[in-house]
Design a protein around this motif. Sequence first.
Motif, PDB file in Angstrom:
ATOM      1  N   ASN A 117       0.833  -1.204   0.000  1.00 28.83           N
ATOM      2  CA  ASN A 117       0.000   0.000   0.000  1.00 28.83           C
ATOM      3  C   ASN A 117       0.863   1.248   0.000  1.00 28.83           C
ATOM      4  O   ASN A 117       0.634   2.179  -0.790  1.00 28.83           O
ATOM      5  N   ALA A 118       1.848   1.293   0.887  1.00 33.39           N
ATOM      6  CA  ALA A 118       2.713   2.469   0.976  1.00 33.39           C
ATOM      7  C   ALA A 118       3.498   2.678  -0.304  1.00 33.39           C
ATOM      8  O   ALA A 118       3.678   3.812  -0.766  1.00 33.39           O
ATOM      9  N   ALA A 119       3.962   1.580  -0.909  1.00 30.47           N
ATOM     10  CA  ALA A 119       4.729   1.693  -2.149  1.00 30.47           C
ATOM     11  C   ALA A 119       3.842   2.180  -3.291  1.00 30.47           C
ATOM     12  O   ALA A 119       4.254   3.016  -4.100  1.00 30.47           O
ATOM     13  N   ALA A 120       2.620   1.670  -3.364  1.00 28.33           N
ATOM     14  CA  ALA A 120       1.711   2.071  -4.437  1.00 28.33           C
ATOM     15  C   ALA A 120       1.355   3.549  -4.336  1.00 28.33           C
ATOM     16  O   ALA A 120       1.213   4.243  -5.351  1.00 28.33           O
ATOM     17  N   LEU A 121       1.204   4.048  -3.123  1.00 29.02           N
ATOM     18  CA  LEU A 121       0.854   5.448  -2.919  1.00 29.02           C
ATOM     19  C   LEU A 121       1.891   6.372  -3.552  1.00 29.02           C
ATOM     20  O   LEU A 121       1.554   7.420  -4.114  1.00 29.02           O
ATOM     21  N   ARG A 122       3.158   5.972  -3.508  1.00 24.33           N
ATOM     22  CA  ARG A 122       4.241   6.795  -4.063  1.00 24.33           C
ATOM     23  C   ARG A 122       4.288   6.742  -5.585  1.00 24.33           C
ATOM     24  O   ARG A 122       4.982   7.536  -6.215  1.00 24.33           O
ATOM     25  N   ALA A 123       3.551   5.776  -6.179  1.00 28.33           N
ATOM     26  CA  ALA A 123       3.595   5.599  -7.635  1.00 28.33           C
ATOM     27  C   ALA A 123       2.364   6.169  -8.323  1.00 28.33           C
ATOM     28  O   ALA A 123       2.156   5.938  -9.509  1.00 28.33           O
ATOM     29  N   PRO A 146      -2.175  -0.602   6.885  1.00 27.27           N
ATOM     30  CA  PRO A 146      -1.195   0.457   6.648  1.00 27.27           C
ATOM     31  C   PRO A 146      -1.619   1.788   7.263  1.00 27.27           C
ATOM     32  O   PRO A 146      -2.806   2.063   7.449  1.00 27.27           O
ATOM     33  N   ALA A 147      -0.623   2.603   7.569  1.00 30.93           N
ATOM     34  CA  ALA A 147      -0.854   3.988   7.972  1.00 30.93           C
ATOM     35  C   ALA A 147      -0.587   4.861   6.748  1.00 30.93           C
ATOM     36  O   ALA A 147       0.499   4.800   6.159  1.00 30.93           O
ATOM     37  N   ILE A 148      -1.585   5.628   6.333  1.00 33.15           N
ATOM     38  CA  ILE A 148      -1.469   6.454   5.134  1.00 33.15           C
ATOM     39  C   ILE A 148      -0.696   7.736   5.456  1.00 33.15           C
ATOM     40  O   ILE A 148      -1.044   8.452   6.398  1.00 33.15           O
ATOM     41  N   LYS A 149       0.334   8.030   4.675  1.00 34.85           N
ATOM     42  CA  LYS A 149       1.098   9.268   4.857  1.00 34.85           C
ATOM     43  C   LYS A 149       0.406  10.398   4.100  1.00 34.85           C
ATOM     44  O   LYS A 149       0.379  10.430   2.870  1.00 34.85           O
ATOM     45  N   ALA A 150      -0.135  11.320   4.855  1.00 34.11           N
ATOM     46  CA  ALA A 150      -0.971  12.363   4.260  1.00 34.11           C
ATOM     47  C   ALA A 150      -0.192  13.331   3.386  1.00 34.11           C
ATOM     48  O   ALA A 150      -0.791  14.017   2.547  1.00 34.11           O
ATOM     49  N   LEU A 156      -1.441  15.249  -0.168  1.00 35.02           N
ATOM     50  CA  LEU A 156      -1.418  16.693  -0.359  1.00 35.02           C
ATOM     51  C   LEU A 156      -0.656  17.086  -1.620  1.00 35.02           C
ATOM     52  O   LEU A 156      -1.123  17.907  -2.414  1.00 35.02           O
ATOM     53  N   VAL A 157       0.501  16.502  -1.819  1.00 34.38           N
ATOM     54  CA  VAL A 157       1.377  16.914  -2.921  1.00 34.38           C
ATOM     55  C   VAL A 157       0.759  16.618  -4.284  1.00 34.38           C
ATOM     56  O   VAL A 157       0.900  17.397  -5.231  1.00 34.38           O
ATOM     57  N   VAL A 212      -7.909   8.822  -1.084  1.00 31.64           N
ATOM     58  CA  VAL A 212      -7.920   7.455  -0.586  1.00 31.64           C
ATOM     59  C   VAL A 212      -9.304   7.167  -0.005  1.00 31.64           C
ATOM     60  O   VAL A 212      -9.820   7.957   0.794  1.00 31.64           O
ATOM     61  N   SER A 213      -9.908   6.064  -0.421  1.00 29.30           N
ATOM     62  CA  SER A 213     -11.235   5.708   0.088  1.00 29.30           C
ATOM     63  C   SER A 213     -11.271   4.229   0.426  1.00 29.30           C
ATOM     64  O   SER A 213     -10.394   3.452   0.027  1.00 29.30           O
ATOM     65  N   GLY A 214     -12.283   3.834   1.159  1.00 25.83           N
ATOM     66  CA  GLY A 214     -12.459   2.433   1.511  1.00 25.83           C
ATOM     67  C   GLY A 214     -13.712   1.872   0.865  1.00 25.83           C
ATOM     68  O   GLY A 214     -14.589   2.608   0.411  1.00 25.83           O
ATOM     69  N   LEU A 215     -13.786   0.553   0.814  1.00 26.40           N
ATOM     70  CA  LEU A 215     -14.950  -0.110   0.233  1.00 26.40           C
ATOM     71  C   LEU A 215     -15.395  -1.240   1.150  1.00 26.40           C
ATOM     72  O   LEU A 215     -14.631  -2.170   1.417  1.00 26.40           O
TER      73      LEU A 215
END
Length: 328
Positions: A222-228, A246-250, A254-255, A260-263
């Motif tokens: 999850n963390a890796a995908a967020l950066r991509a 995972p803990a989402i880095k806000a 912002l940048v 990010v949403s849940g289902l």
Amino acid sequence: MVSRNAPFEEIEIGQLPDPVPGPGEVVVDVAAAEANYPDILAIEGRYQIKPPLPFSPGKSAAGRISAVGEGVSTFKTGDFVSVQVEYGAYAEKLRVAAAHCFHAPAGIPAEKAAALGLVYQTAWFALKDRASFKPGEIVLVLGASGGVGVASVQLAKALGARMVIAGVLGAENAKVAREAGADHVIELGDPELRESLRRQVGEFTSGHGVDVVIDPVGGDANAAALRAMAWCGRLVVIGFASGTIPAIKANYLLVKNIAVSGLQWSDYRDRTPERMQEAQREIFALYVGGKIDPMISRVLPLAEFKEALRSLRDGKAQGKIILSVRPS
């Protein structure tokens, strides 16, 4: 039959009285049921919704209607349907609200009718509702060899994705993802995943990034995908198959204006059954049109439900495992 919450290895098949449909309900003679990871959580009492004891697990099935309750006009005895329920599908007979039944296409095998249920609806809502997917976008699917993963890959391609990238563990799972239609595959077991995933996505997409991430895995992936992700990308959290929430880095949100949403699929079934009908109609239409086809890796008799759940628990299931109950 689950008479107490316990590890699934301790649960045995039992007998309950035949169900009788109430107003707005039908009884379905189950031909096939879909095995899913949440079934394990429900049996053990760890799922967010705890069925009253005793109960049969299972959220998706297919079979023929054998009884119709008062006020039901959309179905009749003998209709072949797929059904979506909170629990109860691991059974010979299933009482279900008519609103949660769907006319299955003529000639479809019971195993495929069941397999085109829960995981495909989950993928459909993730893409169309939560991610607001648009044709021409690039989609990354984590855990792409599992049930929701395969469904997400197939549906993204069928709905017009420009590119689908699959995140998997191991060569066998990579093969499954490619057979499902993935254009590229990324190994999620890479010890340097945080950097390697973003680098590979950049290479595949000429630096654009991914517009949508479907994540049933959580953890480091999850963390890796967020950066991509691309600008205004959308990440949908479906589950935590890795075992790590995972803990989402806000700051990433912002940048790049990332959302990010849940289902939680059950909410759609209970709150907007008409939307669920729309989803299943399109899923079946895509199947009939040859755009999607569930990848069923194993069909086991109902009595071997523990083997099915063991494969799901150990991460060895590729595509779908179906429990066969009776001839359709």
